[in-house]
Design an enzyme around this catalytic site. Structure first.
Site, PDB file in Angstrom:
ATOM      1  CB  CYS A  69     -16.983 -28.725 -18.964  1.00  0.00           C
ATOM      2  SG  CYS A  69     -18.532 -28.120 -18.270  1.00  0.00           S
ATOM      3  CB  ALA A  70     -13.695 -33.894 -19.215  1.00  0.00           C
ATOM      4  N   GLY A 103      -9.552 -33.326 -22.079  1.00  0.00           N
ATOM      5  CA  GLY A 103      -8.952 -33.941 -20.900  1.00  0.00           C
ATOM      6  C   GLY A 103      -7.749 -33.248 -20.308  1.00  0.00           C
ATOM      7  N   GLY A 104      -7.435 -32.025 -20.735  1.00  0.00           N
ATOM      8  CA  GLY A 104      -6.246 -31.358 -20.204  1.00  0.00           C
ATOM      9  C   GLY A 104      -6.250 -31.223 -18.698  1.00  0.00           C
ATOM     10  CE  LYS A 105      -8.603 -25.634 -16.597  1.00  0.00           C
ATOM     11  NZ  LYS A 105      -8.687 -25.432 -18.064  1.00  0.00           N
ATOM     12  CG  ASP A 127     -17.466 -32.062 -22.960  1.00  0.00           C
ATOM     13  OD1 ASP A 127     -16.687 -31.218 -22.490  1.00  0.00           O
ATOM     14  OD2 ASP A 127     -18.307 -31.788 -23.842  1.00  0.00           O
ATOM     15  CG  ASP A 152     -12.227 -25.728 -18.128  1.00  0.00           C
ATOM     16  OD1 ASP A 152     -12.318 -24.490 -18.177  1.00  0.00           O
ATOM     17  OD2 ASP A 152     -11.316 -26.367 -18.688  1.00  0.00           O
ATOM     18  CB  CYS A 199     -10.060 -19.389 -20.893  1.00  0.00           C
ATOM     19  SG  CYS A 199     -11.129 -20.091 -22.169  1.00  0.00           S
TER      20      CYS A 199
END
Length: 433
Positions: free
Chosen positions: A238-239, A242-244, A262, A308, A361
Site C-alpha cells: 500500500c505504497a 512512497g513515504g515508507k 498501490d 500500511d 495510523c
C-alpha cells in the site's frame, strides 16, 4: 489584516465548515480565493485559528455553552492558546472588521468556566460515538490521550542516509535549529516560527537535494521496526505516495529488491519524482493495469510485505483536526473490511519464514489488535513476533520505546501522549518456515 479582522474571518470560516460539512482545507482555500487582499501571513494566521478551533471544538462548546463559530473561537482562544479574558476582549474590539465586543455572559464564562466534570469525549475533544472504542484501549486515560491528540503536531524530518550522514543533514539545517528526538536516530524535529507558521521545508536545499524527507517520527519508527532485510525481497503493498518506500530503501542501503504497489495508481503518482530525488535505485514501481495481475511473479518470494493499511486515521488528528468531527461509524466499518482484505491479499506473497508488517495510523483496537486476532484465526501458519523482539530493531532506544508505548499481545501502539509521535500501531506477523 488586523488580529481582530483575522479572528472575525476565522469565525466565518468555522461557521462555513459546520454548515457545509466540508474539510477545513477546502473551505480555507475557497475563502482565500474570495479574499485576494489577504496576504500569505494573514491566510496562515487565519488557518491556524481555524484549526485550533477544530482541535478544541467539543471542549470550547462546553466551556461557552454554545456551538456557533464565535463561541467556539472564543473558547479555543482560552483553551488552545491560553489567552486570558482581557486578551480575548482586546481582539473582540467591535472595530469595522473585527468581532463585536464580549457580552457579560461571554466574559463570565471565559473568566470562571472550566472543564471540571466534563465527560471524557468533551475533555478529550473527540466524537462521543468513539468513546467506547477509546475506553477499550486507554480506559480512564482516554481523555488525556484525546487532549494530546488535540495539540499541534511537530514538524519532523527523516534523514535520508542514501544522500547524507546525520551530521551533514543536521549541519545543512543548522539555521532552523533542528533537534534530535527520543526514538528514531533518523529524525530531526524543527520548531515553529514565532508566529506559529511552519517553515517552508520544501524550499530548503537539503530537501531539494534529497538529504531529508518530511515524515513523522512515528511513521519512521514503523518502517524501522519492520526491519527490511538488506539484500532481501520486500513488497510495499500500500505504497501510496512512497513515504515508507523511501525509508525502506534507505534502511536496505539500496540493496536487494523493493517493490512498490498501490491499488490506486493516483496515489502512486508522486513516488517517481521522490525516488529520483532520494537517490533510490532498488525500487520497482508496479502500477495497476486493469485485470492484469502485475504482482503475480512475486508470489511466495517476499521476505517482508509491508501493509500500511487504509484506516480511519485517528492517530493523525493532530494534523487533521477537523477530520475527527467528520468521521462516521460507517467509515470505521468500511476500513475494517479494507484492512482484512489487504492482509489476506498479502499472504500469497510471503515466503515460508517471511513476515508481514501490519501498520495503521489508528488508535482503535477494531483496526489494530482486533484485525491481527482475526487474521491469525484465518491464517494459523502465521504468529505474532513479540513486541520485545520487534523493538530490538531500534537497539537500546527500542527497549525504552516499548516502556513508553502501549504494548499488547498483538503489537505496539505509539500515541502523542506516550511517545510524542502521531498514533501508529505496528504488528509483525511471521509465517512458519
Amino acid at each position: 489584516m488586523t488580529p481582530s479582522a483575522r479572528l472575525a474571518a476565522a469565525i466565518d470560516i468555522v461557521n462555513a465548515i459546520a454548515a457545509d460539512r466540508r474539510p477545513a482545507s477546502e473551505v480555507l482555500k475557497e475563502w482565500g480565493r474570495g479574499h485576494r487582499f489577504a496576504g500569505s501571513g494573514d491566510r496562515a494566521a487565519i488557518a491556524a485559528l481555524v484549526y485550533d478551533v477544530e482541535r478544541r471544538k467539543a471542549s470550547a462548546a462546553y466551556l461557552m455553552g454554545a456551538e456557533e463559530g464565535r463561541a467556539l473561537a472564543l473558547g479555543a482562544l482560552k483553551l488552545a492558546r491560553g489567552l486570558d479574558v482581557d486578551a480575548i476582549a482586546a481582539l473582540c474590539d467591535g472595530s469595522r472588521f473585527g468581532p463585536a465586543p464580549l457580552t457579560e455572559e461571554e466574559r463570565g464564562k471565559l473568566e470562571a468556566g472550566s472543564l471540571d466534570g466534563a465527560p471524557a469525549p468533551v475533555a478529550g475533544d473527540y466524537p462521543e460515538w468513539l468513546d467506547a472504542s477509546l475506553a477499550a484501549v486507554f480506559g480512564e486515560a482516554r481523555a488525556a490521550e484525546g487532549q494530546a491528540l488535540a495539540e499541534r503536531a511537530p514538524l519532523d524530518l527523516r534523514i535520508n542516509t542514501l544522500k547524507a550522514a546525520p551530521e551533514k543533514a543536521t549541519e545543512a539545517l543548522a539555521h532552523l535549529n533542528p533537534a534530535t528526538t527520543d526514538w528514531s536516530p533518523l529524525t530531526l524535529r524543527i520548531g515553529f516560527e514565532a508566529d506559529g507558521k511552519a517553515h517552508a521545508l520544501t524550499a530548503e536545499p537539503a530537501f531539494i537535494k534529497g538529504q531529508v524527507e518530511i515524515q513523522d517520527e512515528g511513521s519512521q519508527i514503523a518502517a524501522i521496526l519492520a526491519a527490511p532485510p538488506r539484500g532481501g525481497q520486500v513488497l510495499d503493498l500500500c505504497a501510496g505516495g512512497g513515504g515508507k518506500t523511501l525509508e525502506l530503501a534507505a534502511l536496505m542501503d539500496n540493496a536487494g529488491q523493493l517493490y512498490a504497489y498501490d491499488s490506486d495508481m493516483r496515489r502512486l503518482a508522486p513516488i517517481h519524482e521522490r525516488l529520483q530525488r532520494a537517490g533510490v535505485r532498488n525500487v520497482q514501481v508496479r502500477t495497476p493495469r486493469g485485470a492484469t495481475d502485475v504482482l503475480a511473479d512475486l508470489e511466495a518470494r517476499m521476505d517482508l510485505v509491508l501493509v500500511d493499511a487504509p484506516c480511519t486515521g485517528t492517530g493523525t488528528w493532530r494534523r487533521n483536526p477537523d477530520a475527527k468531527w467528520r468521521m462516521r461509524p460507517g467509515a470505521l466499518a468500511e476500513r475494517q473490511k479494507d484492512q482484512a482484505e489487504v492482509l489476506d491479499a498479502a499472504v500469497r506473497f510471503v515466503k515460508p519464514g517471511g513476515r508481514i508488517a501490519y501498520v495503521t495510523c489508528s488508535l482503535l483496537d477494531e483496526e489494530n489488535g482486533g484485525q491481527v486476532r482475526a487474521f491469525l484465526a484465518r491464517h494459523p501458519d502465521f504468529a505474532v513476533v513479540p513486541p520485545d523482539d520487534t523493538v530490538l530493531a531500534l537497539g537500546e532506544r527500542g527497549i525504552r520505546l516499548k516502556q513508553a508505548a502501549l504494548a499488547s499481545a498483538e503489537g505496539l501502539l505509539l500515541t502523542p501522549r506516550r511517545t510524542g509521535t502521531d498514533g501508529f500501531f505496528v504488528s509483525l506477523l511471521a509465517r512458519a518456515a
